[in-house]
Design an enzyme around this catalytic site. Structure first.
Site, PDB file in Angstrom:
ATOM      1  N   CYS A  95       0.855  -1.194   0.000  1.00 20.06           N
ATOM      2  CA  CYS A  95       0.000   0.000   0.000  1.00 20.06           C
ATOM      3  C   CYS A  95       0.887   1.239   0.000  1.00 20.06           C
ATOM      4  CB  CYS A  95      -0.925  -0.010   1.218  1.00 20.06           C
ATOM      5  SG  CYS A  95      -2.100   1.362   1.241  1.00 20.06           S
ATOM      6  N   GLU A 414     -22.972   4.779   0.419  1.00 18.29           N
ATOM      7  CA  GLU A 414     -23.357   3.400   0.720  1.00 18.29           C
ATOM      8  C   GLU A 414     -22.218   2.439   0.397  1.00 18.29           C
ATOM      9  OE1 GLU A 414     -26.074   2.463   2.264  1.00 18.29           O
ATOM     10  OE2 GLU A 414     -26.699   4.557   2.392  1.00 18.29           O
TER      11      GLU A 414
END
Length: 444
Positions: A95, A414
């Site tokens: 990452c 969402e």
């Protein structure tokens, strides 16, 4: 005050609902503005992850409080150690975003630049964490009492129990945060900056593009497709005042830097240039045994691969009390995160959120005897299950995860909520395995 009743005319009822909704929206914006202001005061920037989480202010507040506590507040580990451990954790998943972020913070808190050359340049005590780091990242069910014993009884390089618990919390926090970073495609933004053909200006930090820095060159700004996805500081007219303050602060800082440059030696200037280069530290420099990766949880009867049954070792009964005793107050902060993410208002039903949470624990070898796992197949489509598993278990190979077709109709908030659920379920699972290993060491 406007009072609405069912007998009122429709236009008035509609207007009342709009007013009520606007009050809620304005309250949420003020809450986000306050959180961003606190981040600017404490860190001088608002990172891209926080901006994405801003669609859920209640959770963001809990997340930032926990992150600030483990990285900056009182604790047994010195600040440079904390950020270096975060670098080690993020590197296991390649990452680059988190590796660069914590590399910069590591230098700001006085860390030795030489350590950023790679893991072999770090002190022996930090290198001792490498094994438990890779185990917790890729196969947490293998965490054993022997791993804890090795760290606590390593002669002159031994760790104290309090230090180890804080290190484990940082590892688990960053491992799970990698899932969110890749799930929301944050890492690709940094890759875009790192590959800029024009190079990096000497006064530019790679996170300024995400922080709304007006001084960022046009060629280094994020692609247009990310503008609608991310809430930047200047994305709302309500943030104009805040943006002006930031710009004034940056101008004042630049003037101070100019005055300092007049008295700095050539050696100090070279060190600053080195700091900027190290901000793009290569994650592979902090990884040993790169072939060690996620494998399917083995359904066997061997003791070291037995299913972790929540009825035998749970966060509520066992993990919370142990971690809070060994690392003061962190249990309450983590517990608040777990509760916040599951209680967020959402289009998703409580049954669906529970299915996502329990499915992640299931693939990591944790079982709930009182849960009907048939519900997982009923509520989660196959594509969604594949996405959840990839982001939770091996986010480093997902890079740009393929979102299920059913997500195309969902709002960004969402989708972010689902990624938050994945991150927190992954975090709790990893902590359970680590704390169980510590418990076994303590009672052995």
């Amino acid at each position: 005050m406007i009072i609405c009743t069912s007998k009122m005319e429709y236009p008035l009822r509609s207007q009342c609902k709009r007013v009520q909704k606007q009050v809620i929206v304005n309250g949420e914006k003020e809450r986000v503005s306050l959180l961003f202001m606190k981040a600017l005061v404490s860190r001088g920037s608002v990172d891209a992850v926080s901006q994405q989480m801003a669609s859920h202010p209640q959770y963001l507040e809990s997340f930032l409080r926990t992150q600030h506590y483990i990285l900056h507040m009182d604790g047994p580990l010195p600040l440079p150690y904390r950020h270096y451990i975060a670098i080690m954790a993020a590197a296991r998943y390649h990452c680059r975003y988190l590796v660069c972020l914590h590399s910069a913070q590591f230098l700001r808190v006085g860390g030795d630049p030489l350590w950023l050359q790679g893991l072999e340049a770090a002190p022996p005590r930090l290198r001792l964490l490498d094994h438990i780091n890779k185990v917790l990242a890729h196969q947490p069910w293998l965490a054993a009492c022997s791993h804890i014993q090795t760290l606590l009884k390593a002669g002159e390089q031994c760790w104290s129990l309090a230090e180890l618990v804080q290190a484990v919390v940082i590892l688990a926090h960053c491992h799970s945060l990698c899932s969110f970073v890749f799930g929301c495609d944050t890492d690709s933004d940094l890759a875009h900056l790192a590959k800029s053909p024009n190079g990096t200006p000497p006064t530019f930090c790679p996170f300024d593009a995400a922080n709304g820095n007006a001084n960022v060159p046009q060629s280094l700004k994020a692609p247009s497709e990310h503008i609608t996805r991310r809430r930047s500081l200047d994305s709302s007219c309500d943030m104009v005042c805040l943006k002006e303050r930031i710009q004034r602060s940056q101008e004042e800082q630049e003037k101070k830097e100019e005055r300092l440059l007049q008295t700095q030696t050539l050696q100090q200037t070279d060190l600053e240039d080195e700091e900027e280069m190290l901000c793009f530290a290569d994650p592979s420099h902090f990884i040993t045994d790169p072939d060690f990766c996620h494998q399917e949880f083995a359904r066997r009867d061997e003791d070291h691969l037995q299913v972790l049954r929540v009825q035998d070792y749970s966060w509520e009964v066992h993990g919370f009390s142990l971690i809070n005793r060994l690392y003061s107050d962190i249990g309450h902060l983590l517990d608040d995160r777990f509760r916040s993410v599951t209680s967020l208002p959402s289009l998703h039903s409580s049954d669906l959120k529970r299915a996502i949470w329990n499915y992640i624990h299931y693939v990591l070898g944790i079982r709930y005897d009182d849960y009907d796992y048939g519900e997982v197949n009923q509520l989660l489509e196959r594509d969604l299950k594949l996405y959840i598993k990839a982001v939770a278990c091996f986010p480093d190979v997902t890079k740009t995860p393929v979102c299920p077709l059913s997500w195309t109709l969902l709002k960004a908030s969402e989708r972010i909520h689902v990624n938050l659920l994945i991150m927190e379920a992954r975090l709790q699972a990893e902590l359970l395995y680590a704390l169980r290993a510590i418990t076994r060491y303590m009672i052995a």
